[in-house]
Motif scaffolding. Structure first.
Motif, PDB file in Angstrom:
ATOM      1  N   THR A  69       0.791  -1.232  -0.088  1.00  0.00           N
ATOM      2  CA  THR A  69       0.092  -0.036  -0.142  1.00  0.00           C
ATOM      3  C   THR A  69       0.836   1.181   0.116  1.00  0.00           C
ATOM      4  N   ASP A  70       2.090   1.031   0.546  1.00  0.00           N
ATOM      5  CA  ASP A  70       2.905   2.359   0.573  1.00  0.00           C
ATOM      6  C   ASP A  70       4.096   2.140  -0.194  1.00  0.00           C
ATOM      7  N   GLY A  71       4.330   0.905  -0.618  1.00  0.00           N
ATOM      8  CA  GLY A  71       5.540   0.783  -1.554  1.00  0.00           C
ATOM      9  C   GLY A  71       6.718  -0.035  -0.761  1.00  0.00           C
ATOM     10  N   THR A  72       6.509   0.024   0.477  1.00  0.00           N
ATOM     11  CA  THR A  72       7.685  -0.662   1.416  1.00  0.00           C
ATOM     12  C   THR A  72       7.407  -2.052   1.710  1.00  0.00           C
ATOM     13  N   LEU A  73       8.515  -2.786   1.972  1.00  0.00           N
ATOM     14  CA  LEU A  73       8.493  -4.039   2.358  1.00  0.00           C
ATOM     15  C   LEU A  73       7.925  -4.397   3.742  1.00  0.00           C
ATOM     16  N   HIS A  74       8.257  -3.469   4.541  1.00  0.00           N
ATOM     17  CA  HIS A  74       7.828  -3.574   5.955  1.00  0.00           C
ATOM     18  C   HIS A  74       6.252  -3.813   5.853  1.00  0.00           C
ATOM     19  N   THR A  75       5.616  -2.845   5.225  1.00  0.00           N
ATOM     20  CA  THR A  75       4.113  -2.762   5.166  1.00  0.00           C
ATOM     21  C   THR A  75       3.535  -3.971   4.515  1.00  0.00           C
ATOM     22  N   PHE A  76       4.267  -4.396   3.281  1.00  0.00           N
ATOM     23  CA  PHE A  76       3.972  -5.528   2.541  1.00  0.00           C
ATOM     24  C   PHE A  76       3.965  -6.923   3.426  1.00  0.00           C
ATOM     25  N   LYS A  81       1.376 -11.138   6.818  1.00  0.00           N
ATOM     26  CA  LYS A  81       1.308 -12.080   8.050  1.00  0.00           C
ATOM     27  C   LYS A  81      -0.104 -11.545   9.003  1.00  0.00           C
ATOM     28  N   SER A  82      -0.667 -10.411   8.996  1.00  0.00           N
ATOM     29  CA  SER A  82      -1.810  -9.897   9.692  1.00  0.00           C
ATOM     30  C   SER A  82      -3.060 -10.575   8.939  1.00  0.00           C
ATOM     31  N   ASN A  83      -2.999 -10.854   7.733  1.00  0.00           N
ATOM     32  CA  ASN A  83      -4.171 -11.279   7.144  1.00  0.00           C
ATOM     33  C   ASN A  83      -3.824 -12.158   5.590  1.00  0.00           C
ATOM     34  N   PRO A  84      -3.792 -13.453   5.781  1.00  0.00           N
ATOM     35  CA  PRO A  84      -3.535 -14.250   4.670  1.00  0.00           C
ATOM     36  C   PRO A  84      -4.438 -14.259   3.530  1.00  0.00           C
ATOM     37  N   HIS A  85      -5.641 -13.539   3.844  1.00  0.00           N
ATOM     38  CA  HIS A  85      -6.485 -13.482   2.660  1.00  0.00           C
ATOM     39  C   HIS A  85      -6.682 -11.954   2.004  1.00  0.00           C
ATOM     40  N   CYS A  86      -5.648 -11.135   2.313  1.00  0.00           N
ATOM     41  CA  CYS A  86      -5.898  -9.660   1.982  1.00  0.00           C
ATOM     42  C   CYS A  86      -5.123  -9.771   0.635  1.00  0.00           C
ATOM     43  N   SER A  87      -5.425  -8.796  -0.256  1.00  0.00           N
ATOM     44  CA  SER A  87      -4.853  -8.586  -1.644  1.00  0.00           C
ATOM     45  C   SER A  87      -3.242  -8.619  -1.835  1.00  0.00           C
ATOM     46  N   GLU A  88      -2.608  -8.201  -0.874  1.00  0.00           N
ATOM     47  CA  GLU A  88      -1.146  -8.432  -0.848  1.00  0.00           C
ATOM     48  C   GLU A  88      -0.812 -10.061  -0.616  1.00  0.00           C
ATOM     49  N   ALA A  89      -1.482 -10.678   0.233  1.00  0.00           N
ATOM     50  CA  ALA A  89      -1.093 -12.024   0.453  1.00  0.00           C
ATOM     51  C   ALA A  89      -1.609 -12.908  -0.828  1.00  0.00           C
ATOM     52  N   CYS A  90      -2.594 -12.728  -1.392  1.00  0.00           N
ATOM     53  CA  CYS A  90      -3.078 -13.232  -2.696  1.00  0.00           C
ATOM     54  C   CYS A  90      -1.961 -13.032  -3.794  1.00  0.00           C
ATOM     55  N   ALA A  91      -1.363 -11.701  -3.856  1.00  0.00           N
ATOM     56  CA  ALA A  91      -0.569 -11.399  -5.002  1.00  0.00           C
ATOM     57  C   ALA A  91       0.720 -12.012  -4.565  1.00  0.00           C
TER      58      ALA A  91
END
Length: 193
Positions: A69-76, A81-91
């Motif tokens: 969401t902010d282009g950083t590895l930390h946020t990604f 880790k917090s939601n394995p169903h989120c769009s980042e996890a799917c990607a």
């Protein structure tokens, strides 16, 4: 009566010529063997491995920039880790299956089949870690397929591998250039990391 000294001169010259020819042939054969080995190291091990590892790093960085969401590895990583169903996890799972796993499998195969071309007499721990990471990731992907989307590997990708392979690749390319008489050859195509 012929002079013994004058009769021995041709024999001495012949012996010296033979010794020089033998030495020169042996030196040429050794140099040719060195060139062949270095060329094989570049073609079969360090070149392909460097390309796989570089492509993996570039793709990973692109994935993070594109899907965080902010282009950083930390946020990604935090999102995954917090939601394995989120769009980042799917990607992330898609990129692992379609991009990283094929590149990592190729890199692991290169390491396992061409370890004889390594510069060292021992196998670098980072190379062992990559092979272990790839092997463990096969299990993780299977767990994802079975519905356990929170599954993660306890064997991390060796982040320092790119720098190590880059250094070894540059060293072997310099040796190759020196053996080929290209001492002023510069590596314009290989950026410094």
């Amino acid at each position: 009566m012929p002079n013994n000294k004058s009769a021995s001169v041709p024999l001495i010259l012949a012996a010296c010529g033979y010794a020089y020819t033998t030495w020169h042939t042996q030196a040429s054969d050794q140099r040719r063997a060195q060139i062949e080995r270095v060329n094989e190291q570049v073609k079969e091990l360090y070149g392909p491995l460097f390309m796989c590892i570089t492509a993996t790093k570039s793709a990973y960085d692109a994935m993070v920039r594109q899907h965080s969401t902010d282009g950083t590895l930390h946020t990604f990583e935090k999102s995954i880790k917090s939601n394995p169903h989120c769009s980042e996890a799917c990607a992330y799972r898609s990129w692992v299956r379609e991009v990283f796993m094929p590149l990592n499998l190729q890199a692991a195969k290169i390491i396992m089949t061409r370890a004889d071309l390594l510069e060292s007499s021992t196998i670098e721990p980072l190379l062992q870690q990559l092979v272990a990471h790839v092997s463990a990731l096969k299990v993780i992907i299977k767990q994802w397929d079975d519905g356990d989307l929170a599954a993660t590997s306890v064997i991390p990708y060796p982040d320092d591998l790119l720098m190590m392979i880059h250094q070894q690749y540059m060293r072997i390319k310099k040796r190759q250039a020196a053996l080929l008489g290209m001492n002023n050859y510069r590596m314009f195509l290989i950026p410094r990391l």
